[in-house]
Motif scaffolding. Structure first.
Motif, PDB file in Angstrom:
ATOM      1  N   THR A 128     -34.293  -5.291   7.632  1.00 49.42           N
ATOM      2  CA  THR A 128     -33.583  -6.496   8.045  1.00 49.42           C
ATOM      3  C   THR A 128     -33.894  -7.647   7.102  1.00 49.42           C
ATOM      4  OG1 THR A 128     -33.578  -5.805  10.347  1.00 49.42           O
ATOM      5  CG2 THR A 128     -33.269  -8.151   9.928  1.00 49.42           C
ATOM      6  N   ALA A 129     -35.156  -7.794   6.719  1.00 51.90           N
ATOM      7  CA  ALA A 129     -35.540  -8.856   5.784  1.00 51.90           C
ATOM      8  C   ALA A 129     -34.811  -8.698   4.451  1.00 51.90           C
ATOM      9  CB  ALA A 129     -37.054  -8.854   5.568  1.00 51.90           C
ATOM     10  N   ALA A 130     -34.765  -7.487   3.944  1.00 50.38           N
ATOM     11  CA  ALA A 130     -34.093  -7.246   2.668  1.00 50.38           C
ATOM     12  C   ALA A 130     -32.598  -7.540   2.757  1.00 50.38           C
ATOM     13  CB  ALA A 130     -34.329  -5.809   2.213  1.00 50.38           C
ATOM     14  N   GLU A 131     -31.971  -7.135   3.857  1.00 52.85           N
ATOM     15  CA  GLU A 131     -30.532  -7.356   4.016  1.00 52.85           C
ATOM     16  C   GLU A 131     -30.191  -8.829   4.212  1.00 52.85           C
ATOM     17  OE1 GLU A 131     -29.255  -4.694   7.108  1.00 52.85           O
ATOM     18  OE2 GLU A 131     -29.810  -2.933   5.930  1.00 52.85           O
ATOM     19  N   THR A 132     -30.985  -9.533   5.014  1.00 53.16           N
ATOM     20  CA  THR A 132     -30.713 -10.962   5.207  1.00 53.16           C
ATOM     21  C   THR A 132     -31.036 -11.749   3.941  1.00 53.16           C
ATOM     22  OG1 THR A 132     -32.883 -11.267   6.256  1.00 53.16           O
ATOM     23  CG2 THR A 132     -30.978 -10.949   7.716  1.00 53.16           C
ATOM     24  N   ALA A 133     -32.017 -11.286   3.178  1.00 54.68           N
ATOM     25  CA  ALA A 133     -32.326 -11.946   1.902  1.00 54.68           C
ATOM     26  C   ALA A 133     -31.143 -11.831   0.943  1.00 54.68           C
ATOM     27  CB  ALA A 133     -33.579 -11.334   1.279  1.00 54.68           C
ATOM     28  N   GLU A 134     -30.466 -10.710   0.964  1.00 53.89           N
ATOM     29  CA  GLU A 134     -29.277 -10.545   0.117  1.00 53.89           C
ATOM     30  C   GLU A 134     -28.191 -11.547   0.510  1.00 53.89           C
ATOM     31  OE1 GLU A 134     -27.005  -9.204  -2.971  1.00 53.89           O
ATOM     32  OE2 GLU A 134     -29.099  -8.746  -2.563  1.00 53.89           O
ATOM     33  N   LEU A 135     -27.985 -11.726   1.807  1.00 55.56           N
ATOM     34  CA  LEU A 135     -27.024 -12.737   2.271  1.00 55.56           C
ATOM     35  C   LEU A 135     -27.444 -14.136   1.823  1.00 55.56           C
ATOM     36  CD1 LEU A 135     -26.348 -11.567   5.923  1.00 55.56           C
ATOM     37  CD2 LEU A 135     -24.704 -11.613   4.052  1.00 55.56           C
ATOM     38  N   ALA A 136     -28.724 -14.430   1.956  1.00 57.26           N
ATOM     39  CA  ALA A 136     -29.236 -15.747   1.558  1.00 57.26           C
ATOM     40  C   ALA A 136     -29.026 -15.978   0.065  1.00 57.26           C
ATOM     41  CB  ALA A 136     -30.719 -15.853   1.910  1.00 57.26           C
ATOM     42  N   ARG A 137     -29.298 -14.967  -0.745  1.00 60.62           N
ATOM     43  CA  ARG A 137     -29.090 -15.093  -2.201  1.00 60.62           C
ATOM     44  C   ARG A 137     -27.625 -15.349  -2.520  1.00 60.62           C
ATOM     45  NH1 ARG A 137     -33.025 -11.184  -2.535  1.00 60.62           N
ATOM     46  NH2 ARG A 137     -31.533  -9.487  -2.552  1.00 60.62           N
ATOM     47  N   LEU A 138     -26.743 -14.599  -1.868  1.00 58.48           N
ATOM     48  CA  LEU A 138     -25.312 -14.798  -2.116  1.00 58.48           C
ATOM     49  C   LEU A 138     -24.882 -16.219  -1.783  1.00 58.48           C
ATOM     50  CD1 LEU A 138     -23.887 -11.444  -0.724  1.00 58.48           C
ATOM     51  CD2 LEU A 138     -23.878 -12.187  -3.106  1.00 58.48           C
ATOM     52  N   ALA A 139     -25.350 -16.736  -0.657  1.00 61.25           N
ATOM     53  CA  ALA A 139     -24.974 -18.094  -0.249  1.00 61.25           C
ATOM     54  C   ALA A 139     -25.550 -19.141  -1.188  1.00 61.25           C
ATOM     55  CB  ALA A 139     -25.422 -18.358   1.176  1.00 61.25           C
TER      56      ALA A 139
ATOM     57  N   LEU B 249     -27.320 -20.495   7.549  1.00 62.83           N
ATOM     58  CA  LEU B 249     -26.204 -19.557   7.671  1.00 62.83           C
ATOM     59  C   LEU B 249     -26.158 -19.097   9.118  1.00 62.83           C
ATOM     60  CD1 LEU B 249     -26.776 -17.173   4.623  1.00 62.83           C
ATOM     61  CD2 LEU B 249     -25.097 -18.991   4.807  1.00 62.83           C
ATOM     62  N   ILE B 250     -24.961 -18.976   9.661  1.00 67.91           N
ATOM     63  CA  ILE B 250     -24.788 -18.475  11.020  1.00 67.91           C
ATOM     64  C   ILE B 250     -23.864 -17.275  10.950  1.00 67.91           C
ATOM     65  CG2 ILE B 250     -23.935 -18.981  13.332  1.00 67.91           C
ATOM     66  CD1 ILE B 250     -24.473 -21.975  12.655  1.00 67.91           C
ATOM     67  N   ILE B 251     -24.340 -16.161  11.490  1.00 69.74           N
ATOM     68  CA  ILE B 251     -23.567 -14.929  11.514  1.00 69.74           C
ATOM     69  C   ILE B 251     -23.425 -14.530  12.970  1.00 69.74           C
ATOM     70  CG2 ILE B 251     -23.473 -12.520  10.789  1.00 69.74           C
ATOM     71  CD1 ILE B 251     -25.519 -13.598   8.526  1.00 69.74           C
ATOM     72  N   THR B 252     -22.209 -14.301  13.391  1.00 71.97           N
ATOM     73  CA  THR B 252     -21.984 -13.911  14.782  1.00 71.97           C
ATOM     74  C   THR B 252     -21.390 -12.511  14.818  1.00 71.97           C
ATOM     75  OG1 THR B 252     -19.758 -14.846  14.869  1.00 71.97           O
ATOM     76  CG2 THR B 252     -21.558 -16.296  15.454  1.00 71.97           C
ATOM     77  N   ASN B 253     -21.731 -11.777  15.862  1.00 76.78           N
ATOM     78  CA  ASN B 253     -21.071 -10.502  16.121  1.00 76.78           C
ATOM     79  C   ASN B 253     -20.848 -10.382  17.620  1.00 76.78           C
ATOM     80  OD1 ASN B 253     -23.502  -9.448  17.204  1.00 76.78           O
ATOM     81  ND2 ASN B 253     -24.167  -8.813  15.171  1.00 76.78           N
ATOM     82  N   ALA B 254     -20.435  -9.245  18.094  1.00 74.17           N
ATOM     83  CA  ALA B 254     -20.014  -9.099  19.488  1.00 74.17           C
ATOM     84  C   ALA B 254     -21.114  -9.417  20.495  1.00 74.17           C
ATOM     85  CB  ALA B 254     -19.495  -7.684  19.732  1.00 74.17           C
ATOM     86  N   ASP B 255     -22.369  -9.118  20.167  1.00 72.08           N
ATOM     87  CA  ASP B 255     -23.416  -9.316  21.163  1.00 72.08           C
ATOM     88  C   ASP B 255     -24.563 -10.222  20.729  1.00 72.08           C
ATOM     89  OD1 ASP B 255     -24.643  -7.641  19.358  1.00 72.08           O
ATOM     90  OD2 ASP B 255     -25.419  -6.253  20.860  1.00 72.08           O
TER      91      ASP B 255
ATOM     92  N   PHE C 260     -36.709 -18.565   4.117  1.00 70.67           N
ATOM     93  CA  PHE C 260     -35.878 -18.930   5.257  1.00 70.67           C
ATOM     94  C   PHE C 260     -36.440 -18.294   6.518  1.00 70.67           C
ATOM     95  CE2 PHE C 260     -33.884 -15.062   3.648  1.00 70.67           C
ATOM     96  CZ  PHE C 260     -33.663 -14.313   4.798  1.00 70.67           C
ATOM     97  N   VAL C 261     -36.054 -18.867   7.659  1.00 74.13           N
ATOM     98  CA  VAL C 261     -36.403 -18.318   8.956  1.00 74.13           C
ATOM     99  C   VAL C 261     -35.156 -17.636   9.502  1.00 74.13           C
ATOM    100  CG1 VAL C 261     -37.211 -18.818  11.287  1.00 74.13           C
ATOM    101  CG2 VAL C 261     -38.058 -20.175   9.361  1.00 74.13           C
ATOM    102  N   HIS C 262     -35.307 -16.392   9.938  1.00 73.70           N
ATOM    103  CA  HIS C 262     -34.203 -15.636  10.531  1.00 73.70           C
ATOM    104  C   HIS C 262     -34.467 -15.527  12.022  1.00 73.70           C
ATOM    105  CE1 HIS C 262     -32.321 -11.422  11.312  1.00 73.70           C
ATOM    106  NE2 HIS C 262     -31.497 -12.372  11.684  1.00 73.70           N
ATOM    107  N   LEU C 263     -33.543 -16.028  12.823  1.00 72.55           N
ATOM    108  CA  LEU C 263     -33.646 -15.934  14.273  1.00 72.55           C
ATOM    109  C   LEU C 263     -32.494 -15.076  14.774  1.00 72.55           C
ATOM    110  CD1 LEU C 263     -34.936 -16.831  16.966  1.00 72.55           C
ATOM    111  CD2 LEU C 263     -33.398 -18.818  16.898  1.00 72.55           C
ATOM    112  N   TRP C 264     -32.825 -14.069  15.575  1.00 77.81           N
ATOM    113  CA  TRP C 264     -31.832 -13.169  16.164  1.00 77.81           C
ATOM    114  C   TRP C 264     -31.734 -13.505  17.647  1.00 77.81           C
ATOM    115  CZ3 TRP C 264     -32.949  -7.400  17.454  1.00 77.81           C
ATOM    116  CH2 TRP C 264     -31.768  -6.747  17.808  1.00 77.81           C
ATOM    117  N   LEU C 265     -30.557 -13.930  18.092  1.00 76.68           N
ATOM    118  CA  LEU C 265     -30.325 -14.372  19.468  1.00 76.68           C
ATOM    119  C   LEU C 265     -29.349 -13.467  20.192  1.00 76.68           C
ATOM    120  CD1 LEU C 265     -29.687 -18.200  19.028  1.00 76.68           C
ATOM    121  CD2 LEU C 265     -31.680 -17.164  20.086  1.00 76.68           C
ATOM    122  N   ASP C 266     -29.626 -13.197  21.456  1.00 73.08           N
ATOM    123  CA  ASP C 266     -28.672 -12.522  22.317  1.00 73.08           C
ATOM    124  C   ASP C 266     -27.531 -13.497  22.601  1.00 73.08           C
ATOM    125  OD1 ASP C 266     -27.683 -12.029  25.288  1.00 73.08           O
ATOM    126  OD2 ASP C 266     -28.421 -10.115  24.490  1.00 73.08           O
TER     127      ASP C 266
END
Length: 150
Positions: A45-56, A98-104, A121-127
């Protein structure tokens, strides 16, 4: 001033928090994590979110570092063209969050301003049913401002 562990525990007190981590977006490594991770793997998850952060942060269109109220565009306003990831000073991340939303769920990535290179960056995963995205964004910004790395 709280460190990584204290900040992550503070983030987990937010309504709907499922997991939180502090990630270096250059290396993709989690510097700390608490709670669950999407897919069950904190490092993936850290590696994948880091890729998003780099792109942004490297996007000239998304990462306006000059704060030009006239809406200047082009290379002078872009993310990686101002002498590093944080622009000429190297202290301000070119993107606030960055805010990413999905179905849940919601994923909120809040960039941390540091005195050195601001590559964290701090990554927070919310229900999505229990979480409050506006509240989480405000509290995460406050937490990121107080975060002490080191």
């Amino acid at each position: 001033m709280p460190g990584i562990d204290e900040s992550l525990l503070e983030a987990m007190r937010l309504p709907g928090a499922r997991g939180a981590s502090v990630v270096d977006w250059i290396s993709g490594l989690a510097l700390g994590a608490v709670g669950d991770a999407p897919g069950g793997d904190v490092e993936a998850t850290a590696a994948e979110t880091a890729e998003l952060a780099r792109l942004a942060t490297e996007s000239g269109a998304l990462a306006l570092t000059g704060g030009d109220p006239a809406g200047q565009s082009g290379d002078d306003a872009g993310g990686s063209s101002g002498g590093g990831p944080g622009g000429p000073s190297g202290k301000e991340p070119p993107v606030q969050d960055l805010i990413i939303t999905n179905a849940d769920s919601y994923h909120l990535l809040r960039f941390v301003t540091t005195t050195f290179d601001s590559t964290v960056f701090v990554h927070l995963w919310l229900d999505r049913r229990e979480g409050n995205l506006a509240l989480a964004r405000i509290r995460l910004a406050e937490m990121a401002d107080r975060l002490v790395l080191g």
